[in-house]
Scaffold this motif. Structure first.
Motif, mmCIF file in Angstrom:
data_model
loop_
_atom_site.group_PDB
_atom_site.id
_atom_site.type_symbol
_atom_site.label_atom_id
_atom_site.label_comp_id
_atom_site.label_asym_id
_atom_site.label_seq_id
_atom_site.Cartn_x
_atom_site.Cartn_y
_atom_site.Cartn_z
ATOM 1 N N ASP A 160 0.795 -1.229 0.000
ATOM 2 C CA ASP A 160 0.000 0.000 0.000
ATOM 3 C C ASP A 160 0.825 1.276 0.000
ATOM 4 N N GLY A 161 2.093 1.195 0.405
ATOM 5 C CA GLY A 161 2.913 2.393 0.430
ATOM 6 C C GLY A 161 4.153 2.173 1.261
ATOM 7 N N VAL A 162 4.887 3.244 1.520
ATOM 8 C CA VAL A 162 6.102 3.160 2.321
ATOM 9 C C VAL A 162 5.899 3.920 3.624
ATOM 10 N N ASP A 163 6.224 3.262 4.738
ATOM 11 C CA ASP A 163 6.218 3.893 6.050
ATOM 12 C C ASP A 163 7.640 4.344 6.372
ATOM 13 N N THR A 189 3.447 8.010 6.415
ATOM 14 C CA THR A 189 3.170 7.002 5.400
ATOM 15 C C THR A 189 2.932 7.708 4.076
ATOM 16 N N LEU A 190 3.658 7.294 3.049
ATOM 17 C CA LEU A 190 3.425 7.799 1.701
ATOM 18 C C LEU A 190 2.799 6.675 0.883
ATOM 19 N N PRO A 191 1.534 6.812 0.517
ATOM 20 C CA PRO A 191 0.895 5.748 -0.270
ATOM 21 C C PRO A 191 1.531 5.629 -1.655
ATOM 22 N N TYR A 192 1.494 4.437 -2.200
ATOM 23 C CA TYR A 192 1.881 4.255 -3.594
ATOM 24 C C TYR A 192 0.722 4.660 -4.485
ATOM 25 N N ASP A 193 1.051 5.241 -5.626
ATOM 26 C CA ASP A 193 -0.018 5.537 -6.572
ATOM 27 C C ASP A 193 -0.560 4.217 -7.125
ATOM 28 N N PRO A 194 -1.795 4.212 -7.606
ATOM 29 C CA PRO A 194 -2.403 2.955 -8.050
ATOM 30 C C PRO A 194 -1.584 2.230 -9.113
ATOM 31 N N ALA A 195 -0.917 2.967 -10.001
ATOM 32 C CA ALA A 195 -0.128 2.316 -11.052
ATOM 33 C C ALA A 195 1.062 1.570 -10.470
ATOM 34 N N LEU A 196 1.740 2.158 -9.489
ATOM 35 C CA LEU A 196 2.887 1.479 -8.877
ATOM 36 C C LEU A 196 2.419 0.271 -8.086
ATOM 37 N N LEU A 254 9.821 2.746 -7.116
ATOM 38 C CA LEU A 254 9.787 2.366 -5.710
ATOM 39 C C LEU A 254 10.842 3.136 -4.919
ATOM 40 N N THR A 255 12.061 3.191 -5.448
ATOM 41 C CA THR A 255 13.147 3.880 -4.754
ATOM 42 C C THR A 255 12.870 5.373 -4.660
ATOM 43 N N ALA A 256 12.327 5.948 -5.711
ATOM 44 C CA ALA A 256 12.002 7.380 -5.687
ATOM 45 C C ALA A 256 11.007 7.698 -4.579
ATOM 46 N N ARG A 257 10.041 6.807 -4.367
ATOM 47 C CA ARG A 257 9.058 7.039 -3.301
ATOM 48 C C ARG A 257 9.723 6.940 -1.934
ATOM 49 N N HIS A 258 10.685 6.032 -1.785
ATOM 50 C CA HIS A 258 11.414 5.922 -0.528
ATOM 51 C C HIS A 258 12.275 7.169 -0.275
ATOM 52 N N ILE A 259 12.860 7.701 -1.324
ATOM 53 C CA ILE A 259 13.634 8.944 -1.178
ATOM 54 C C ILE A 259 12.719 10.066 -0.701
ATOM 55 N N GLU A 260 11.539 10.151 -1.284
ATOM 56 C CA GLU A 260 10.569 11.154 -0.851
ATOM 57 C C GLU A 260 10.218 10.959 0.621
ATOM 58 N N THR A 315 -14.976 -5.136 -5.330
ATOM 59 C CA THR A 315 -15.540 -3.799 -5.164
ATOM 60 C C THR A 315 -14.769 -2.703 -5.876
ATOM 61 N N GLY A 316 -13.539 -3.001 -6.321
ATOM 62 C CA GLY A 316 -12.697 -1.969 -6.903
ATOM 63 C C GLY A 316 -11.946 -1.159 -5.876
ATOM 64 N N GLU A 317 -12.218 -1.380 -4.585
ATOM 65 C CA GLU A 317 -11.501 -0.689 -3.517
ATOM 66 C C GLU A 317 -10.179 -1.402 -3.247
ATOM 67 N N ALA A 318 -9.207 -0.648 -2.730
ATOM 68 C CA ALA A 318 -7.899 -1.232 -2.459
ATOM 69 C C ALA A 318 -7.932 -2.195 -1.291
ATOM 70 N N TYR A 319 -8.929 -2.067 -0.405
ATOM 71 C CA TYR A 319 -9.048 -2.950 0.753
ATOM 72 C C TYR A 319 -10.491 -2.896 1.246
ATOM 73 N N ASP A 320 -10.802 -3.762 2.202
ATOM 74 C CA ASP A 320 -12.155 -3.798 2.766
ATOM 75 C C ASP A 320 -12.259 -2.728 3.838
#
Length: 372
Positions: free
Chosen positions: A13-16, A35-42, A78-84, A209-214
């Motif tokens: 779901d993202g990087v903590d 927490t920085l969520p990942y975009d849906p494409a990643l 992935l690495t770019a999001r961790h740098i952020e 449901t199209g949702e990322a989680y319940d």
């Protein structure tokens, strides 16, 4: 040392990221956590990468070439999001603990005929270069090479946090896969993966449901567990196998298909997966030397009312979120990798016979960056 721990778990779901002051054995100040969520494409592409690795691996290590364009693109993003994430923490640090993203985890298992293997992806050298910080990474491979399970890694940090709490104590982390740490009154550690947790439920909710989680467990709470499917899942040999043991996120995909889960309604399927998660945890308790006085739950699963209700029904001891102990259940694993980074720096062991089946207290991890 001032460290920033990073964790991208099996929920995808993202990087903590979390700031910690620690010497690797004790924990001082705990700073900001984000927490920085990942975009849906990643997130979609990481999930596809898991599938490619699982299907390409067969009985051996995955045949994903380092120069594969899709892999390279995923690693770069992935690495770019961790740098952020490191920059977003906003506090000065000496060291970063970078777990990366697990793509395939195939440790030794009795009766298996594949070579032990674990693969986490992420560009530690780029992370060090762009943040100007030394990076500890590759936490699992030394343990797997020595015959250990390579997981869980966090128990030694659970023990540090739990000083002063009544014991025996069970700390349950519910990410894509569940894992538990049992801490005895004398400090004994037993830890292992319990079974599937949020991973299958997230995948089910996305398809249904199209949702990322319940969200808030609404789908699961509106259904009923299917007794036949649940019985077939409970018969899986992993639950009865003694620890040490660990799982890949996709290890139960085949079992779920063969159990007939796909034929269930969206609500009943979600309810069945929640019930199975709780059954796995209850089965794990049979491997403890003594019952815990309580279960402290961290990870995303503790935010799902359906999961927490199922755990309360399946277990005889109190089940509480780790916040009752003053811990941050969202940041805990990131904080742990900050502590583990300091352990790598100081040459302290990361894994132990009771946590991964390592032959003895075992050091691990590698360092890259300007302090070296």
């Amino acid at each position: 040392m001032r460290t920033i721990g990073l964790m991208s778990g099996t929920s995808l779901d993202g990087v903590d990221a979390a700031w910690v002051e620690t010497d690797g054995e004790t924990i001082g100040r705990l700073g900001p956590a984000i927490t920085l969520p990942y975009d849906p494409a990643l997130r979609r592409d990481l999930r596809a990468l898991l599938d490619i690795a699982a299907h390409a691996s067969g009985r051996e290590a995955p045949e994903i070439a380092p120069g594969d364009p899709f892999l390279a693109d995923c690693v770069a993003r992935l690495t770019a999001r961790h740098i952020e994430a490191v920059r977003a923490v906003g506090w000065q640090a000496d060291l970063v603990g970078f777990h990366g993203q697990t793509i395939l985890h195939r440790p030794w298992r009795a009766g298996s005929n594949h070579a032990p293997f674990t693969l986490q992806v992420g560009d530690a050298a780029r992370l060090a270069r762009e943040t100007g910080l030394t990076v500890a990474h590759d936490f699992r491979s030394a343990d797997v090479a020595a015959g250990g399970q390579g997981a869980p890694l966090v128990p030694v940090v659970h023990a540090a946090l739990a000083q002063g709490l009544p014991k025996p104590l069970a700390v349950l982390n519910l990410g894509g896969v569940g894992n538990v740490t049992w801490i005895g009154a004398d400090g004994e550690l037993i830890a292992f993966d319990t079974g599937p947790a949020n991973g299958p439920l997230d995948d089910w909710a996305r398809r249904a449901t199209g949702e990322a989680y319940d969200r808030d467990g609404r789908l699961a709470l509106s259904g009923q567990p299917d007794g036949g499917v649940l019985a077939r899942l409970i018969a899986h040999p992993y639950l009865a196998a003694p620890p040490p043991k660990s799982l890949d996120r996709l290890d139960f995909d085949r079992a779920l298909k063969e159990a007939g889960a796909a034929a269930l309604s969206p609500a009943d399927g979600a309810a069945t997966l929640v019930a199975f998660c709780a059954v796995c945890v209850a089965a794990a308790a049979r491997h403890f030397p003594a019952p815990p006085v309580q279960w402290l739950v961290c990870g995303g699963g503790r935010r799902n009312p359906a999961v927490m209700r199922a755990l309360a029904s399946a277990l005889t001891e109190p089940v509480r979120p780790v916040e009752v102990a003053g811990w941050n259940g969202d940041a805990l694993e990131a904080q742990a990798f900050g502590v583990l980074a300091a352990r790598v720096w100081h040459g302290l062991p990361l894994t132990f016979p009771g946590t991964t089946g390592a032959p003895g207290p075992l050091r691990g991890g590698r360092l890259v960056g300007p302090l070296l």
